[in-house]
Design a protein around this motif. Structure first.
Motif, PDB file in Angstrom:
ATOM      1  N   UNK A  87      14.328 -41.905  -3.174  1.00  0.00           N
ATOM      2  CA  UNK A  87      15.093 -40.920  -3.457  1.00  0.00           C
ATOM      3  C   UNK A  87      15.056 -40.649  -4.813  1.00  0.00           C
ATOM      4  N   UNK A  88      15.393 -39.677  -5.684  1.00  0.00           N
ATOM      5  CA  UNK A  88      15.627 -39.540  -6.959  1.00  0.00           C
ATOM      6  C   UNK A  88      16.826 -39.044  -7.672  1.00  0.00           C
ATOM      7  N   UNK A  89      17.014 -39.449  -8.615  1.00  0.00           N
ATOM      8  CA  UNK A  89      18.323 -39.180  -9.254  1.00  0.00           C
ATOM      9  C   UNK A  89      18.279 -37.707 -10.022  1.00  0.00           C
ATOM     10  N   UNK A  90      16.980 -37.597 -10.388  1.00  0.00           N
ATOM     11  CA  UNK A  90      16.634 -36.263 -11.128  1.00  0.00           C
ATOM     12  C   UNK A  90      14.994 -35.897 -10.511  1.00  0.00           C
ATOM     13  N   UNK A  91      14.928 -34.582 -10.130  1.00  0.00           N
ATOM     14  CA  UNK A  91      13.808 -33.993  -9.848  1.00  0.00           C
ATOM     15  C   UNK A  91      13.705 -32.973 -10.858  1.00  0.00           C
ATOM     16  N   UNK A  92      12.574 -32.938 -11.584  1.00  0.00           N
ATOM     17  CA  UNK A  92      12.203 -31.955 -12.818  1.00  0.00           C
ATOM     18  C   UNK A  92      11.091 -31.051 -12.198  1.00  0.00           C
ATOM     19  N   UNK A 115      22.748 -36.346  -7.587  1.00  0.00           N
ATOM     20  CA  UNK A 115      21.470 -36.157  -8.419  1.00  0.00           C
ATOM     21  C   UNK A 115      21.258 -34.679  -8.682  1.00  0.00           C
ATOM     22  N   UNK A 116      20.253 -34.301  -9.637  1.00  0.00           N
ATOM     23  CA  UNK A 116      20.220 -32.939 -10.002  1.00  0.00           C
ATOM     24  C   UNK A 116      18.839 -32.383  -9.980  1.00  0.00           C
ATOM     25  N   UNK A 117      18.447 -31.341  -9.822  1.00  0.00           N
ATOM     26  CA  UNK A 117      17.152 -30.725  -9.748  1.00  0.00           C
ATOM     27  C   UNK A 117      17.261 -29.701 -11.090  1.00  0.00           C
ATOM     28  N   UNK A 118      16.312 -30.122 -12.096  1.00  0.00           N
ATOM     29  CA  UNK A 118      16.193 -29.282 -13.505  1.00  0.00           C
ATOM     30  C   UNK A 118      14.977 -28.595 -13.134  1.00  0.00           C
ATOM     31  N   UNK A 170      16.348 -23.350 -18.917  1.00  0.00           N
ATOM     32  CA  UNK A 170      16.413 -24.539 -18.152  1.00  0.00           C
ATOM     33  C   UNK A 170      17.493 -24.129 -17.229  1.00  0.00           C
ATOM     34  N   UNK A 171      17.406 -24.567 -15.902  1.00  0.00           N
ATOM     35  CA  UNK A 171      18.402 -24.586 -15.095  1.00  0.00           C
ATOM     36  C   UNK A 171      18.716 -26.017 -14.367  1.00  0.00           C
ATOM     37  N   UNK A 172      20.207 -26.311 -14.224  1.00  0.00           N
ATOM     38  CA  UNK A 172      20.490 -27.508 -13.494  1.00  0.00           C
ATOM     39  C   UNK A 172      21.259 -27.304 -12.315  1.00  0.00           C
TER      40      UNK A 172
END
Length: 177
Positions: A87-92, A115-118, A170-172
């Motif tokens: 799993x990932x804390x941040x997906x860019x 986590x967040x998707x940016x 950018x979106x978060x």
């Protein structure tokens, strides 16, 4: 990526103690290198479709002594699967703009709790808001797909998304509790 966008995401990584990043769209490795430099515990997994850019990224990552913290895959993110249990804390998301919705839906299940998707390039040099800035039919079609992605984010009942007029917009997106 514009410097403001890189700084914003690096601050996000620092402030939210992100350790595992998945990046869709490596290009030449510039953003991956910057993300990994935020802190020694940051590991970036990144995917690039174009072989020439991939090879350049691998060289740039090695030249920056970050090969142990940046894992670069050559291939299509649409068919790539993270290692079992990862799993990932941040997906860019910064790959092919026409695939943003697909990538968001495909990788959201791999987002760690909290986590967040940016997503980047939501303005695309102002053309998303003002189609008259281009007369290229392919570019207009792509701008419409980015608009659809923005609407998808606004209407997504599983995520709360905040938009920032930083860099090229950018979106978060944070998963709702």
């Amino acid at each position: 990526m514009k410097d403001e966008g890189i700084e914003f995401i690096c601050d996000y990584i620092r402030n939210h103690k992100v350790e595992r990043v998945l990046e869709i769209g490596t290009a030449i490795g510039f953003s991956s290198i910057n993300f990994a430099r935020v802190a020694p515990q940051v590991h970036v997994t990144t995917i690039e479709l174009d072989e020439t850019r991939y090879q350049t990224a691998v060289r740039n990552i090695a030249d920056n002594n970050l090969s142990d913290r940046i894992t670069c895959y050559l291939g299509d993110a649409g068919s790539w699967t993270p290692p079992q249990g990862e799993t990932y804390d941040l997906i860019f998301i910064d790959g092919p703009k026409a695939q943003y919705i697909n990538h968001f839906e495909r990788f959201a299940p791999f987002l760690a709790p909290g986590g967040a998707i940016i997503s980047d390039n939501l303005s695309f040099h102002g053309m998303v808001e003002d189609l008259s800035l281009t007369h290229n039919y392919s570019t207009i079609k792509m701008m419409r797909k980015i608009r659809r992605f923005i609407n998808f984010l606004k209407q997504n009942k599983d995520f709360d998304t905040t938009f920032y007029d930083i860099g090229d917009r950018i979106s978060v997106s944070l998963r709702r509790s």
